[in-house]
Design a protein around this motif. Structure first.
Motif, PDB file in Angstrom:
ATOM      1  N   LEU A 104       0.808  -1.220   0.000  1.00 33.13           N
ATOM      2  CA  LEU A 104       0.000   0.000   0.000  1.00 33.13           C
ATOM      3  C   LEU A 104       0.843   1.272   0.000  1.00 33.13           C
ATOM      4  CD1 LEU A 104      -2.746  -1.171   2.523  1.00 33.13           C
ATOM      5  CD2 LEU A 104      -2.870  -1.113   0.027  1.00 33.13           C
ATOM      6  N   ALA A 105       2.155   1.107  -0.194  1.00 34.84           N
ATOM      7  CA  ALA A 105       3.077   2.241  -0.349  1.00 34.84           C
ATOM      8  C   ALA A 105       3.017   3.204   0.824  1.00 34.84           C
ATOM      9  CB  ALA A 105       2.785   2.991  -1.656  1.00 34.84           C
ATOM     10  N   ALA A 106       3.052   2.669   2.028  1.00 38.68           N
ATOM     11  CA  ALA A 106       3.078   3.502   3.235  1.00 38.68           C
ATOM     12  C   ALA A 106       4.175   2.970   4.153  1.00 38.68           C
ATOM     13  CB  ALA A 106       1.726   3.472   3.934  1.00 38.68           C
ATOM     14  N   SER A 107       5.035   3.859   4.630  1.00 45.53           N
ATOM     15  CA  SER A 107       6.093   3.480   5.564  1.00 45.53           C
ATOM     16  C   SER A 107       6.926   2.317   5.019  1.00 45.53           C
ATOM     17  CB  SER A 107       5.460   3.104   6.914  1.00 45.53           C
ATOM     18  OG  SER A 107       6.385   3.161   7.952  1.00 45.53           O
ATOM     19  N   ARG A 108       7.355   2.470   3.775  1.00 48.33           N
ATOM     20  CA  ARG A 108       8.035   1.364   3.113  1.00 48.33           C
ATOM     21  C   ARG A 108       9.426   1.030   3.665  1.00 48.33           C
ATOM     22  NH1 ARG A 108       6.499   1.836  -3.337  1.00 48.33           N
ATOM     23  NH2 ARG A 108       4.839   0.262  -3.288  1.00 48.33           N
ATOM     24  N   PRO A 109      10.271   2.013   4.028  1.00 55.75           N
ATOM     25  CA  PRO A 109      11.626   1.640   4.480  1.00 55.75           C
ATOM     26  C   PRO A 109      11.652   0.644   5.637  1.00 55.75           C
ATOM     27  CG  PRO A 109      11.555   3.962   3.945  1.00 55.75           C
ATOM     28  CD  PRO A 109      10.138   3.483   3.881  1.00 55.75           C
ATOM     29  N   PRO A 110      10.933   0.893   6.744  1.00 54.27           N
ATOM     30  CA  PRO A 110      10.965  -0.124   7.795  1.00 54.27           C
ATOM     31  C   PRO A 110      10.323  -1.443   7.364  1.00 54.27           C
ATOM     32  CG  PRO A 110       9.373   1.604   8.327  1.00 54.27           C
ATOM     33  CD  PRO A 110      10.162   2.084   7.164  1.00 54.27           C
ATOM     34  N   ALA A 111       9.346  -1.386   6.458  1.00 54.68           N
ATOM     35  CA  ALA A 111       8.736  -2.617   5.960  1.00 54.68           C
ATOM     36  C   ALA A 111       9.752  -3.456   5.202  1.00 54.68           C
ATOM     37  CB  ALA A 111       7.546  -2.286   5.061  1.00 54.68           C
ATOM     38  N   VAL A 112      10.562  -2.796   4.364  1.00 53.11           N
ATOM     39  CA  VAL A 112      11.592  -3.505   3.604  1.00 53.11           C
ATOM     40  C   VAL A 112      12.613  -4.133   4.541  1.00 53.11           C
ATOM     41  CG1 VAL A 112      13.510  -3.205   1.991  1.00 53.11           C
ATOM     42  CG2 VAL A 112      11.303  -2.123   1.518  1.00 53.11           C
ATOM     43  N   VAL A 113      13.029  -3.394   5.557  1.00 57.13           N
ATOM     44  CA  VAL A 113      13.998  -3.923   6.518  1.00 57.13           C
ATOM     45  C   VAL A 113      13.430  -5.142   7.238  1.00 57.13           C
ATOM     46  CG1 VAL A 113      15.241  -3.443   8.661  1.00 57.13           C
ATOM     47  CG2 VAL A 113      15.147  -1.711   6.856  1.00 57.13           C
ATOM     48  N   SER A 114      12.202  -5.035   7.690  1.00 60.94           N
ATOM     49  CA  SER A 114      11.581  -6.139   8.418  1.00 60.94           C
ATOM     50  C   SER A 114      11.507  -7.396   7.553  1.00 60.94           C
ATOM     51  CB  SER A 114      10.182  -5.741   8.882  1.00 60.94           C
ATOM     52  OG  SER A 114       9.593  -6.784   9.632  1.00 60.94           O
ATOM     53  N   LEU A 115      11.024  -7.248   6.328  1.00 61.54           N
ATOM     54  CA  LEU A 115      10.866  -8.417   5.463  1.00 61.54           C
ATOM     55  C   LEU A 115      12.222  -8.976   5.030  1.00 61.54           C
ATOM     56  CD1 LEU A 115       7.860  -7.191   3.305  1.00 61.54           C
ATOM     57  CD2 LEU A 115       7.822  -8.897   5.137  1.00 61.54           C
ATOM     58  N   ALA A 116      13.202  -8.103   4.836  1.00 63.71           N
ATOM     59  CA  ALA A 116      14.538  -8.580   4.462  1.00 63.71           C
ATOM     60  C   ALA A 116      15.161  -9.402   5.577  1.00 63.71           C
ATOM     61  CB  ALA A 116      15.427  -7.385   4.104  1.00 63.71           C
ATOM     62  N   PHE A 117      15.039  -8.914   6.809  1.00 59.61           N
ATOM     63  CA  PHE A 117      15.588  -9.663   7.941  1.00 59.61           C
ATOM     64  C   PHE A 117      14.816 -10.961   8.167  1.00 59.61           C
ATOM     65  CE2 PHE A 117      18.747  -7.100  10.472  1.00 59.61           C
ATOM     66  CZ  PHE A 117      19.004  -6.188   9.462  1.00 59.61           C
ATOM     67  N   ALA A 118      13.517 -10.940   7.891  1.00 57.45           N
ATOM     68  CA  ALA A 118      12.733 -12.166   8.005  1.00 57.45           C
ATOM     69  C   ALA A 118      13.206 -13.207   6.994  1.00 57.45           C
ATOM     70  CB  ALA A 118      11.251 -11.865   7.801  1.00 57.45           C
ATOM     71  N   LEU A 119      13.570 -12.750   5.792  1.00 58.99           N
ATOM     72  CA  LEU A 119      14.099 -13.672   4.785  1.00 58.99           C
ATOM     73  C   LEU A 119      15.442 -14.253   5.212  1.00 58.99           C
ATOM     74  CD1 LEU A 119      13.187 -11.854   1.449  1.00 58.99           C
ATOM     75  CD2 LEU A 119      12.177 -13.960   2.368  1.00 58.99           C
ATOM     76  N   VAL A 120      16.232 -13.460   5.926  1.00 56.68           N
ATOM     77  CA  VAL A 120      17.495 -13.980   6.465  1.00 56.68           C
ATOM     78  C   VAL A 120      17.207 -15.113   7.456  1.00 56.68           C
ATOM     79  CG1 VAL A 120      19.530 -13.445   7.859  1.00 56.68           C
ATOM     80  CG2 VAL A 120      18.748 -11.834   6.116  1.00 56.68           C
TER      81      VAL A 120
END
Length: 215
Positions: free
Chosen positions: A159-175
């Motif tokens: 939904l294109a809101a608060s994307r930077p922390p969302a990207v960090v969260s999902l990236a770390f989850a993938l780790v």
């Protein structure tokens, strides 16, 4: 490795919470907030059995935990009941209850109680099936916490809101997933669920949480 995992766990939850809070702030004004009933019920279902397990009834842990051998023998209820007891002792219980209170409330404000329950149940059951591979014995509320957290992050991304922390969260989850951690699988399931719900809301113009269509 334990220290690295601990950092990953905290970052996934904190950044997902930031993404969810940012997404909620970006939504149109909502009607008066209702109490987060699903979160409160889940909190009680965690707190009461876990407190009993850690004080007067330690046998609850073996009776309710995820156990590959027992589940293979037909005790399928363990896929659900492992939510209610903790394998991390008092620190694990306190951490999980705090995370559930914060992440659960944010997720319920976004999704409403019905979708909250759908995400939580899917993550709990399917995440435990993943757990049978990577962690055959265990228990705790963390699967639901990480699934709900990832649903917030995925929704913020879609939904294109608060994307930077969302990207960090999902990236770390993938780790975590790449490391074979059970919480990575839970986050993947929650992220897919949240992404689907958010995409449906974007297509239909309907506000999450059971609200009216967005004009």
């Amino acid at each position: 490795m334990d220290a690295v995992l601990s950092v990953l766990y905290v970052v996934v939850l904190v950044t997902a919470g930031m993404a969810g809070a940012g997404l909620l702030r970006a939504r149109p004004p909502a009607p008066a907030r209702r109490a987060p009933v699903a979160t409160m019920v889940a909190f009680a279902l965690t707190a009461v059995p876990s407190l009993l397990q850690l004080t007067v009834a330690p046998g609850l842990f073996e009776a309710l935990r995820r156990d590959r051998a027992a589940i293979g023998d037909g005790q399928l209820w363990r896929l659900v009941t492992s939510f209610a007891v903790q394998d991390g002792g008092w620190p694990g219980l306190i951490f999980n209850l705090a995370a559930l209170a914060v992440i659960g409330t944010l997720a319920e404000r976004l999704w409403g109680p019905a979708r909250w329950v759908c995400v939580a149940l899917a993550v709990q059951v399917l995440g435990n099936l993943w757990g049978l591979v990577v962690q055959p014995v265990g228990a705790g509320t963390s699967l639901v916490n990480y699934g709900l957290a990832a649903s917030l992050a995925a929704a913020a991304l879609v939904l294109a809101a608060s994307r930077p922390p969302a990207v960090v969260s999902l990236a770390f989850a993938l780790v975590l997933l790449a490391l074979g951690d059970i919480h990575g699988g839970a986050a993947l399931l929650g992220g897919v669920s949240g992404g689907v719900f958010a995409a449906l809301d974007a297509v239909t113009g309907r506000k999450s949480g059971g609200g009216p269509p967005v004009s």
